[in-house]
Design a protein around this motif. Structure first.
Motif, PDB file in Angstrom:
ATOM      1  N   ASP A 132      -8.167  13.329 -20.233  1.00 24.64           N
ATOM      2  CA  ASP A 132      -7.092  13.531 -21.202  1.00 24.64           C
ATOM      3  C   ASP A 132      -6.932  12.345 -22.147  1.00 24.64           C
ATOM      4  N   HIS A 133      -7.844  11.358 -22.038  1.00 26.87           N
ATOM      5  CA  HIS A 133      -7.841  10.144 -22.867  1.00 26.87           C
ATOM      6  C   HIS A 133      -6.658   9.226 -22.552  1.00 26.87           C
ATOM      7  N   VAL A 134      -6.128   9.371 -21.336  1.00 29.23           N
ATOM      8  CA  VAL A 134      -5.122   8.445 -20.821  1.00 29.23           C
ATOM      9  C   VAL A 134      -5.771   7.726 -19.652  1.00 29.23           C
ATOM     10  N   ASP A 135      -5.755   6.398 -19.699  1.00 31.09           N
ATOM     11  CA  ASP A 135      -6.328   5.591 -18.635  1.00 31.09           C
ATOM     12  C   ASP A 135      -5.203   5.076 -17.747  1.00 31.09           C
ATOM     13  N   ASP A 136      -5.518   4.913 -16.483  1.00 29.96           N
ATOM     14  CA  ASP A 136      -4.552   4.405 -15.510  1.00 29.96           C
ATOM     15  C   ASP A 136      -5.161   3.218 -14.794  1.00 29.96           C
ATOM     16  N   VAL A 137      -4.358   2.197 -14.598  1.00 25.34           N
ATOM     17  CA  VAL A 137      -4.741   1.081 -13.748  1.00 25.34           C
ATOM     18  C   VAL A 137      -3.772   1.084 -12.578  1.00 25.34           C
ATOM     19  N   LEU A 138      -4.311   0.878 -11.399  1.00 28.91           N
ATOM     20  CA  LEU A 138      -3.509   0.952 -10.181  1.00 28.91           C
ATOM     21  C   LEU A 138      -3.984  -0.137  -9.240  1.00 28.91           C
ATOM     22  N   VAL A 139      -3.063  -0.949  -8.765  1.00 28.46           N
ATOM     23  CA  VAL A 139      -3.394  -2.017  -7.833  1.00 28.46           C
ATOM     24  C   VAL A 139      -2.597  -1.809  -6.557  1.00 28.46           C
ATOM     25  N   PHE A 140      -3.317  -1.617  -5.445  1.00 26.70           N
ATOM     26  CA  PHE A 140      -2.705  -1.520  -4.119  1.00 26.70           C
ATOM     27  C   PHE A 140      -2.721  -2.900  -3.481  1.00 26.70           C
ATOM     28  N   CYS A 141      -1.618  -3.276  -2.845  1.00 28.33           N
ATOM     29  CA  CYS A 141      -1.535  -4.563  -2.157  1.00 28.33           C
ATOM     30  C   CYS A 141      -0.987  -4.360  -0.750  1.00 28.33           C
ATOM     31  N   ASP A 142      -1.408  -5.249   0.151  1.00 23.11           N
ATOM     32  CA  ASP A 142      -0.992  -5.183   1.550  1.00 23.11           C
ATOM     33  C   ASP A 142      -0.336  -6.497   1.944  1.00 23.11           C
ATOM     34  N   PRO A 143       1.009  -6.508   2.054  1.00 22.67           N
ATOM     35  CA  PRO A 143       1.687  -7.748   2.428  1.00 22.67           C
ATOM     36  C   PRO A 143       1.568  -8.096   3.908  1.00 22.67           C
ATOM     37  N   GLY A 144       0.803  -7.313   4.676  1.00 27.25           N
ATOM     38  CA  GLY A 144       0.572  -7.619   6.088  1.00 27.25           C
ATOM     39  C   GLY A 144       1.244  -6.636   7.022  1.00 27.25           C
ATOM     40  N   ALA A 145       0.691  -6.526   8.232  1.00 29.18           N
ATOM     41  CA  ALA A 145       1.179  -5.550   9.208  1.00 29.18           C
ATOM     42  C   ALA A 145       2.650  -5.770   9.554  1.00 29.18           C
ATOM     43  N   ALA A 146       3.093  -7.013   9.614  1.00 30.26           N
ATOM     44  CA  ALA A 146       4.484  -7.308   9.972  1.00 30.26           C
ATOM     45  C   ALA A 146       5.473  -6.766   8.938  1.00 30.26           C
ATOM     46  N   SER A 147       5.008  -6.552   7.707  1.00 31.45           N
ATOM     47  CA  SER A 147       5.896  -6.039   6.657  1.00 31.45           C
ATOM     48  C   SER A 147       6.243  -4.573   6.890  1.00 31.45           C
ATOM     49  N   GLY A 148       5.304  -3.826   7.494  1.00 31.97           N
ATOM     50  CA  GLY A 148       5.516  -2.396   7.711  1.00 31.97           C
ATOM     51  C   GLY A 148       5.332  -1.549   6.466  1.00 31.97           C
ATOM     52  N   VAL A 149       4.945  -2.170   5.344  1.00 32.39           N
ATOM     53  CA  VAL A 149       4.825  -1.444   4.074  1.00 32.39           C
ATOM     54  C   VAL A 149       3.535  -1.832   3.361  1.00 32.39           C
ATOM     55  N   ARG A 150       3.213  -1.040   2.361  1.00 29.54           N
ATOM     56  CA  ARG A 150       2.205  -1.387   1.360  1.00 29.54           C
ATOM     57  C   ARG A 150       2.885  -1.175   0.017  1.00 29.54           C
ATOM     58  N   LEU A 151       2.306  -1.744  -1.032  1.00 30.15           N
ATOM     59  CA  LEU A 151       2.900  -1.588  -2.349  1.00 30.15           C
ATOM     60  C   LEU A 151       1.813  -1.387  -3.386  1.00 30.15           C
ATOM     61  N   SER A 152       2.226  -0.837  -4.515  1.00 29.70           N
ATOM     62  CA  SER A 152       1.288  -0.689  -5.625  1.00 29.70           C
ATOM     63  C   SER A 152       2.006  -0.923  -6.940  1.00 29.70           C
ATOM     64  N   TRP A 153       1.234  -1.410  -7.888  1.00 30.21           N
ATOM     65  CA  TRP A 153       1.644  -1.502  -9.281  1.00 30.21           C
ATOM     66  C   TRP A 153       0.708  -0.597 -10.063  1.00 30.21           C
TER      67      TRP A 153
END
Length: 192
Positions: A132-153
């Motif tokens: 569709d001529h729209v580009d996406d950038v996506l970054v997944f990050c892992d703050p560690g098992a103790a955090s219990g979460v993952r995040l993305s920008w």
């Protein structure tokens, strides 16, 4: 050809990522969830960008957004922060699952990945070139098992956007400056 340019531009951030410094600018918060502690994500906002955790971000179901100018409701030129409970085994699993979903949705799209050298946590980036001529950038990050979460920008932009490089520069500054921390403030879903 576009994909190669994006990867080169993103890889150029490897050195700058190592030079990023932490900030105390809390952008979003999450309450304790099971064994996962309450958390906060902090990041400095680039000049000219507006922070939002509680109005537009909530309306579209994400933890926070950064945007320039007035809120348009369109996904282009909006940095989006998502934080979710860890479910998949590894960061690579998260990237692979997202890539699979993207290519199922847009079989004519193109995808490439590379590692982002975040100074505080492992991160992997994907660049999606949509049919569709729209580009996406996506970054997944892992703050560690103790955090219990993952995040993305993530951020989408028109593939012919003349401000493409400036957008990518600001986006990568935000990504490499993002910090996860246990939140010692009162439990909340998002920062005020």
């Amino acid at each position: 050809m576009r994909g190669a340019w994006l990867v080169v531009a993103w890889c150029g951030w490897a050195t700058l990522a190592q030079a990023a410094t932490p900030t105390d600018d809390v952008l979003a918060r999450g309450a304790r969830d099971g064994s996962a502690p309450a958390w906060a994500i902090s990041v400095a906002t680039p000049a000219g960008w507006t922070r939002d955790c509680c109005t537009y971000a909530r309306a579209i179901g994400v933890n926070a957004v950064l945007y320039q100018g007035e809120w348009s409701g369109k996904p282009q030129r909006v940095m989006v922060l998502n934080v979710w409970p860890r479910e998949l085994g590894t960061l690579a699993d998260e990237v692979q699952a997202d890539r699979k979903r993207y290519l199922q949705h847009d079989p004519a799209g193109k995808a490439s990945t590379f590692v982002v050298r975040h100074p505080a946590m492992p991160c992997e980036a994907s660049v999606y070139e949509g049919s569709d001529h729209v580009d996406d950038v996506l970054v997944f990050c892992d703050p560690g098992a103790a955090s219990g979460v993952r995040l993305s920008w993530s951020m989408a932009f028109d593939d012919a956007d003349p401000a493409r490089q400036a957008l990518l520069d600001d986006f990568m500054r935000v990504v490499v400056a993002s910090r996860w921390m246990k939140d010692t403030a009162a439990p909340a879903t998002h920062a005020p």
